[in-house]
Design a protein around this motif. Structure first.
Motif, PDB file in Angstrom:
ATOM      1  N   LEU A 126      26.241 -38.157 -20.914  1.00  0.00           N
ATOM      2  CA  LEU A 126      24.656 -38.341 -21.441  1.00  0.00           C
ATOM      3  C   LEU A 126      24.698 -36.721 -22.050  1.00  0.00           C
ATOM      4  O   LEU A 126      24.253 -36.381 -23.800  1.00  0.00           O
ATOM      5  CB  LEU A 126      23.708 -38.106 -20.123  1.00  0.00           C
ATOM      6  N   ALA A 127      25.268 -35.576 -21.584  1.00  0.00           N
ATOM      7  CA  ALA A 127      25.207 -34.030 -22.609  1.00  0.00           C
ATOM      8  C   ALA A 127      26.175 -34.701 -23.383  1.00  0.00           C
ATOM      9  O   ALA A 127      25.591 -34.215 -24.906  1.00  0.00           O
ATOM     10  CB  ALA A 127      26.477 -33.429 -21.293  1.00  0.00           C
ATOM     11  N   ASP A 128      27.639 -35.519 -23.764  1.00  0.00           N
ATOM     12  CA  ASP A 128      28.392 -35.617 -25.064  1.00  0.00           C
ATOM     13  C   ASP A 128      27.522 -35.858 -26.286  1.00  0.00           C
ATOM     14  O   ASP A 128      27.508 -35.693 -26.752  1.00  0.00           O
ATOM     15  CB  ASP A 128      29.577 -35.918 -24.591  1.00  0.00           C
ATOM     16  N   GLU A 129      26.461 -36.427 -25.593  1.00  0.00           N
ATOM     17  CA  GLU A 129      25.480 -37.644 -26.449  1.00  0.00           C
ATOM     18  C   GLU A 129      24.406 -36.513 -26.602  1.00  0.00           C
ATOM     19  O   GLU A 129      23.913 -37.373 -27.843  1.00  0.00           O
ATOM     20  CB  GLU A 129      25.402 -38.542 -25.799  1.00  0.00           C
ATOM     21  N   CYS A 130      24.094 -35.585 -25.967  1.00  0.00           N
ATOM     22  CA  CYS A 130      23.018 -34.795 -26.914  1.00  0.00           C
ATOM     23  C   CYS A 130      22.963 -33.667 -27.419  1.00  0.00           C
ATOM     24  O   CYS A 130      22.379 -33.802 -28.656  1.00  0.00           O
ATOM     25  CB  CYS A 130      22.495 -33.949 -25.888  1.00  0.00           C
ATOM     26  N   VAL A 131      24.569 -33.435 -28.743  1.00  0.00           N
ATOM     27  CA  VAL A 131      24.800 -33.027 -29.590  1.00  0.00           C
ATOM     28  C   VAL A 131      23.865 -33.888 -30.662  1.00  0.00           C
ATOM     29  O   VAL A 131      23.915 -33.350 -31.690  1.00  0.00           O
ATOM     30  CB  VAL A 131      25.942 -31.919 -29.288  1.00  0.00           C
ATOM     31  N   ASP A 132      24.639 -34.930 -30.815  1.00  0.00           N
ATOM     32  CA  ASP A 132      24.024 -35.737 -31.599  1.00  0.00           C
ATOM     33  C   ASP A 132      22.980 -37.077 -31.212  1.00  0.00           C
ATOM     34  O   ASP A 132      23.597 -37.783 -30.951  1.00  0.00           O
ATOM     35  CB  ASP A 132      26.140 -36.814 -32.064  1.00  0.00           C
ATOM     36  N   LEU A 133      21.840 -36.025 -31.676  1.00  0.00           N
ATOM     37  CA  LEU A 133      20.800 -37.622 -31.742  1.00  0.00           C
ATOM     38  C   LEU A 133      20.238 -38.419 -33.366  1.00  0.00           C
ATOM     39  O   LEU A 133      20.298 -39.566 -32.241  1.00  0.00           O
ATOM     40  CB  LEU A 133      19.236 -36.352 -32.091  1.00  0.00           C
ATOM     41  N   GLU A 134      21.216 -38.983 -33.505  1.00  0.00           N
ATOM     42  CA  GLU A 134      21.600 -40.066 -34.239  1.00  0.00           C
ATOM     43  C   GLU A 134      22.096 -41.279 -33.517  1.00  0.00           C
ATOM     44  O   GLU A 134      22.143 -41.668 -33.605  1.00  0.00           O
ATOM     45  CB  GLU A 134      22.125 -39.825 -35.587  1.00  0.00           C
ATOM     46  N   LYS A 152      14.672 -35.991 -27.592  1.00  0.00           N
ATOM     47  CA  LYS A 152      14.535 -35.711 -28.727  1.00  0.00           C
ATOM     48  C   LYS A 152      13.551 -34.038 -28.528  1.00  0.00           C
ATOM     49  O   LYS A 152      14.264 -33.055 -29.483  1.00  0.00           O
ATOM     50  CB  LYS A 152      13.435 -36.099 -29.582  1.00  0.00           C
ATOM     51  N   ARG A 153      12.867 -33.840 -28.137  1.00  0.00           N
ATOM     52  CA  ARG A 153      12.146 -32.505 -27.804  1.00  0.00           C
ATOM     53  C   ARG A 153      12.389 -31.523 -27.441  1.00  0.00           C
ATOM     54  O   ARG A 153      12.671 -30.849 -27.309  1.00  0.00           O
ATOM     55  CB  ARG A 153      10.651 -33.877 -27.015  1.00  0.00           C
ATOM     56  N   LEU A 154      13.004 -32.350 -25.682  1.00  0.00           N
ATOM     57  CA  LEU A 154      13.668 -31.131 -25.216  1.00  0.00           C
ATOM     58  C   LEU A 154      15.197 -30.332 -26.090  1.00  0.00           C
ATOM     59  O   LEU A 154      15.478 -28.809 -26.024  1.00  0.00           O
ATOM     60  CB  LEU A 154      14.445 -32.264 -23.940  1.00  0.00           C
ATOM     61  N   ILE A 155      15.857 -31.536 -26.517  1.00  0.00           N
ATOM     62  CA  ILE A 155      16.773 -30.921 -27.343  1.00  0.00           C
ATOM     63  C   ILE A 155      17.074 -30.396 -28.666  1.00  0.00           C
ATOM     64  O   ILE A 155      17.402 -29.249 -28.854  1.00  0.00           O
ATOM     65  CB  ILE A 155      18.364 -31.811 -27.752  1.00  0.00           C
TER      66      ILE A 155
END
Length: 166
Positions: A126-134, A152-155
């Motif tokens: 989940l962390a790996d995927e947080c830097v790329d919101l797309e 989205k709001r958090l990231i």
């Protein structure tokens, strides 16, 4: 590890042990700045999270303006739980309090994606995927897609200080 209260940071307040392990995996991701995040001891139940949030964390958030708080709860198939929890957040703190969780419970997510995968590995993914919101990846799974807006709001809020990425 605790954070500097006067610098940007986020506290993660998990409902239970499974959520705590997912949070730990998230924090252990190689590009998450461990000095900017702290996992608090878990409670047993989302109602206890709310009680402690109201009695302790609201005053602390008002005192430390660089603090953000993530409530990590199970929604237990209650589609109204997110709005119930959000209704407990004072308007002046809404931009610094976030609520994420599984539609049912983390054990069901673990079972659905791979019963052998650990909660910590789920957190890392989940962390790996947080830097790329797309790229939704695991975040698009039916048991956690309910977090799309809140994620989205958090990231957008924590990306500037939490991730060491180019």
């Amino acid at each position: 590890m605790s954070c500097n209260k006067y610098e940007d940071h986020i506290l993660i307040f998990p409902e239970d042990e499974a959520n705590s392990k997912i949070a730990l995996g998230f924090v252990l991701c190689s590009y998450v700045r461990e000095d900017k995040v702290q996992i608090l001891p878990y409670t047993k139940g989302w109602k206890k999270v709310i009680e402690k949030f109201k009695s302790y964390h609201i005053p602390q958030l008002k005192k430390y303006i660089s603090r953000r708080l993530l409530l990590l709860i199970d929604f237990d198939n209650d589609l109204n739980r997110l709005s119930k929890v959000k209704s407990e957040v004072p308007e002046d703190l809404m931009d610094r309090v976030f609520i994420l969780g599984t539609k049912t419970e983390p054990e069901k997510l673990k079972q659905a994606i791979n019963p052998i995968r650990s909660f910590e590995n789920i957190g890392k993914k989940l962390a790996d995927e947080c830097v790329d919101l797309e790229n939704g990846g695991l975040w698009e799974h039916e048991l956690i897609i309910i977090n799309k807006h809140e994620r989205k709001r958090l990231i957008e809020e924590v990306r500037p200080f939490l991730f060491d990425v180019i």
